[in-house]
Write an enzyme that holds these catalytic residues in place. Sequence first.
Site, PDB file in Angstrom:
ATOM      1  CE1 TYR A 190      -3.622   2.398   0.635  1.00 52.73           C
ATOM      2  CE2 TYR A 190      -2.336   3.452   2.431  1.00 52.73           C
ATOM      3  CZ  TYR A 190      -3.441   3.641   1.681  1.00 52.73           C
ATOM      4  OH  TYR A 190      -4.140   4.533   1.711  1.00 52.73           O
ATOM      5  CB  SER A 215       0.397   1.562  -4.245  1.00 57.79           C
ATOM      6  OG  SER A 215      -0.702   1.899  -3.119  1.00 57.79           O
TER       7      SER A 215
END
Length: 248
Positions: free
Chosen positions: A196, A199
């Site tokens: 996460y 990203s």
Amino acid sequence: MEMNKLLNIFLPPLTIISLIFILPPFLVFKLLWSIRRSVFKENVAGKVVLITGASSGIGEHLAYEYGRRGARLALVARRTDRLQKVAGRARELGSPDVIVITADVSKLQDSKRFVDETVNHFGQLDHLVNNAGIGRPQTFEGTKNLSNYLPVMDINFWGSVYGTFFALPHLRKSRGKIVVMSSAAGWLYPPKASVYSASKAAQIALFESLRAEWGPGIGITVVTPGFVESELTQGVQVQKAKVKYPAL
Ligand SMILES: *[C@@H]1O[C@H](CO)[C@@H](O)[C@H](O)[C@H]1NC(C)=O
């Protein structure tokens, strides 16, 4: 003396000295700039704003805020029923025209379609809000199947790349803006957020690079909120969307 040794001695004090001289004027400039921006707030009444991940969380509430200020809205997400509800409320709050588009931002063709449908309906596009994102706290070792990480990158990173690419010619025409809903995880690197965080870091790097490439013609705002309560933090599982991740 070698160049490296010379630099090791002189560079640190030089850096500190130049920071002492550059930082204060820079901070003053930043302050003046933020005052200027709060005084000359953009009037979004009548402007066309496309928000991805608008069915819940930050995206939903951005729809209400833009609606209150009279913007026309294209709301994009995977769940049509949720989108319809958000659209109804945005209309009540003052948006003169709201359309909903069911689409998956991680699919290239879907992204082309939602930009095309928006411009076909409204004739223009002023703001693209790349908000759709997924993720849940998970230790790297505790991941049962690494493939579960792929949608995180596909939605958070590629999802904002695709929409931006197709919206670009329209944003150039309107001298529009891109808002990117990134996350503090993109530079804070908290635990249990490995892919996460990556990203979001990729997203920040991409848009900072585009900012340099495009210059002032297209405004780019990268927002990096901390912990915001939403379906994402509540770990809601969305069965309808056929993914094991909470959908925003
Ligand atoms: C991991 O997930 C992928 C995609 O959902 C699936 O195709 C694959 O069979 C899974 N692998 C294992 C070992 O469960």
